[in-house]
Structure formats: structure tokens, C-alpha cells
Design an enzyme around this catalytic site. Structure first.
Site, PDB file in Angstrom:
ATOM      1  N   SER A  40      25.938  53.729  41.687  1.00  0.00           N
ATOM      2  CA  SER A  40      25.815  54.998  40.971  1.00  0.00           C
ATOM      3  C   SER A  40      26.623  56.087  41.681  1.00  0.00           C
ATOM      4  CB  SER A  40      24.338  55.356  40.816  1.00  0.00           C
ATOM      5  OG  SER A  40      24.151  56.302  39.789  1.00  0.00           O
ATOM      6  N   ASP A 153      23.360  51.526  35.029  1.00  0.00           N
ATOM      7  CA  ASP A 153      23.317  51.996  36.412  1.00  0.00           C
ATOM      8  C   ASP A 153      22.857  50.913  37.392  1.00  0.00           C
ATOM      9  OD1 ASP A 153      22.341  53.456  38.839  1.00  0.00           O
ATOM     10  OD2 ASP A 153      22.804  55.209  37.625  1.00  0.00           O
TER      11      ASP A 153
END
Length: 259
Positions: A40, A153
Site C-alpha cells: 500500500s 490493497d
């Protein structure tokens, strides 16, 4: 011959700016970084560093960032926002956009939405798409399709990508976790939203700590009082990243000196 050093950078939205403080101190103390993995927000800092940008250049890039520049409405049932603008921003500002051209081996970690598997994007292919996938917060950003897989993610499955950086070849793993310090800026929850948020943060803290065991050194900047959406606090994040790294620098040097 010295041992190869790998850096595992966690996710954490704007908290990822703390990674820059870590990189700054490691550079000042001449700690070599041979491999980088990021999840991320960590994939942004990690990719920028692996592309050959100096810490100073990455900081200047950070100053240009805003949620307005990095997002846009998705008009989709799969997510509220599109991160197409994020991709365009990095293509414009990164010196390279292919894994093959990176001077430092790098891996971006995402999650396969269908299987729940950790997906490590590395070695070849589009670097910017990999970052977009690693940053695709489920329910917020639309998933990213890579090689027919719907990716979200990486923090869902690997908040701190210690496994990925070890697989790259790291013999000494330095993990930077900007999640497990928790969140205190809301105080004691008194509303439903507050309770849900605090409960989510507890889950994220536990998930991130589960990846610490593969690391030789874990750096946890004390940033619990800062909101993860506050891009405007970049300088404070960086300073706290520096402070946390200085506390661990002797331990890192000791590992480097081991035969």
C-alpha cells in the site's frame, strides 16, 4: 562479504510518509539497502526509492501529493474512487515505470480478491499498475486487474511485507510498521463510527504484528496521534520516522557487522 539487507515497508495511508524518515536515517548512517518490498503506502515510498530517487527527491514529490491529485470518482459498483489519477501522477514523476528498469530489486504486495492469496508483483511488468493494485483499499478504490486477477490493497493479507522481501533475497530484514502503534487521535470512542474505527484499528494492529517474526529489526514510529489521512502532516511524520530509526540504528549496525 556482507549480508544482503532488505526493507519491508508497511501500508498506512499518509502514515507512509514516516518511511521517508527511516530512509533518511539509514542513508545518513550508510546502511545499504539491497532489496525493498512495500505494501500500500509502503509500495509508493519503496518504489520511489528503488527507482533511484534520493530521499530528498521523494520528499519533494510528497509535497506535491494531495487527495485531489491522487483520486477521482469511480462511477462504479466496485469502488467509490478510481486511482487512475494516482497512476498518472506517478508516471509523470517517477524516473522509471517498469520493474525491469529498477536499480534496486523491488516487490509490491497486493491481495487477490477472489482467492485471498498474497500476490507479489516484481521483476517484470508495469511498476505503476503494481503500486495502484497495492494501494487499492477495498470498498474505497476500484480493484486493479493484473494478468486476469482482481487485486486489492496488499494490507488485507500482508500489512508488513516481510515475507516478500525475504523471498527477494534479503538476509537481514528491517521492517517498518506504521500501523501497530495504534490510533489515539479520536480518544475514547463515544459513537458507533468511533467504535467501528477503533475496532478496525485493533484488527489492523494485530494483523501487522503477525508479520514481525520474519524481521531482524522492527521500526515502529510513534505516530498514533496523527490521522492517517492527514497528508499535510508530512514533515511531522518524517521526523517521527527518523526518531524511531535512530533508536534502532545501533542494533542494525550490529547485525551488519555479524559474520
Amino acid at each position: 562479504m556482507r549480508k544482503k539487507v532488505g526493507l519491508a515497508l508497511s501500508g498506512g495511508a499518509a502514515r507512509g510518509f514516516a518511511h521517508l524518515g527511516v530512509l533518511k536515517v539509514l542513508k545518513e548512517h550508510k546502511i545499504p539497502i539491497d532489496y525493498v518490498a512495500g505494501t500500500s503506502a509502503g509500495s509508493i515510498a519503496g518504489a520511489a526509492f528503488a527507482s533511484g530517487m534520493s530521499v530528498e527527491q521523494i520528499v519533494e514529490l510528497g509535497k506535491k501529493m494531495s487527495w485531489f491529485k491522487m483520486t477521482g470518482l469511480a462511477y462504479s459498483t466496485k469502488g467509490i474512487l478510481s486511482n487512475a489519477a494516482m497512476g498518472a501522477f506517478f508516471r509523470q514523476n517517477f524516473p522509471v515505470d517498469k520493474f525491469e528498469d529498477l536499480p534496486i530489486p523491488f516487490a509490491a504486495v497486493a491481495t487477490d480478491l477472489e482467492t485471498g492469496e498474497e500476490v507479489v508483483l516484481k521483476e517484470k511488468g508495469d511498476l505503476i499498475t503494481a503500486i495502484q493494485a497495492s494501494c487499492a483499499i477495498p470498498g474505497i478504490f476500484m480493484p486493479i486487474i493484473v494478468d486476469g486477477r482482481m487485486l486489492i490493497d496488499g494490507g488485507v493479507i500482508a500489512a508488513v511485507p516481510t515475507k516478500a522481501v525475504k523471498k527477494l533475497g534479503a538476509e537481514i530484514v528491517i521492517a517498518v510498521d506504521v500501523i501497530s502503534c495504534g490510533a489515539t487521535y479520536w480518544g475514547t470512542p463515544t459513537t458507533l463510527v468511533g467504535i467501528l474505527f477503533q475496532s478496525t484499528m485493533m484488527l489492523l494492529r494485530a494483523a501487522s504484528k503477525a508479520h514481525h517474526f520474519r524481521a531482524d529489526v522492527v521500526i515502529v514510529p510513534q505516530i498514533a496521534h496523527l490521522r492517517p489521512d492527514d497528508i499535510g502532516k508530512m514533515e511531522e511524520y518524517i521526523k517521527l520516522g527518523e526518531a524511531a530509526t535512530l533508536e534502532k540504528i545501533d542494533e542494525i549496525k550490529s547485525l551488519m557487522n555479524e559474520k
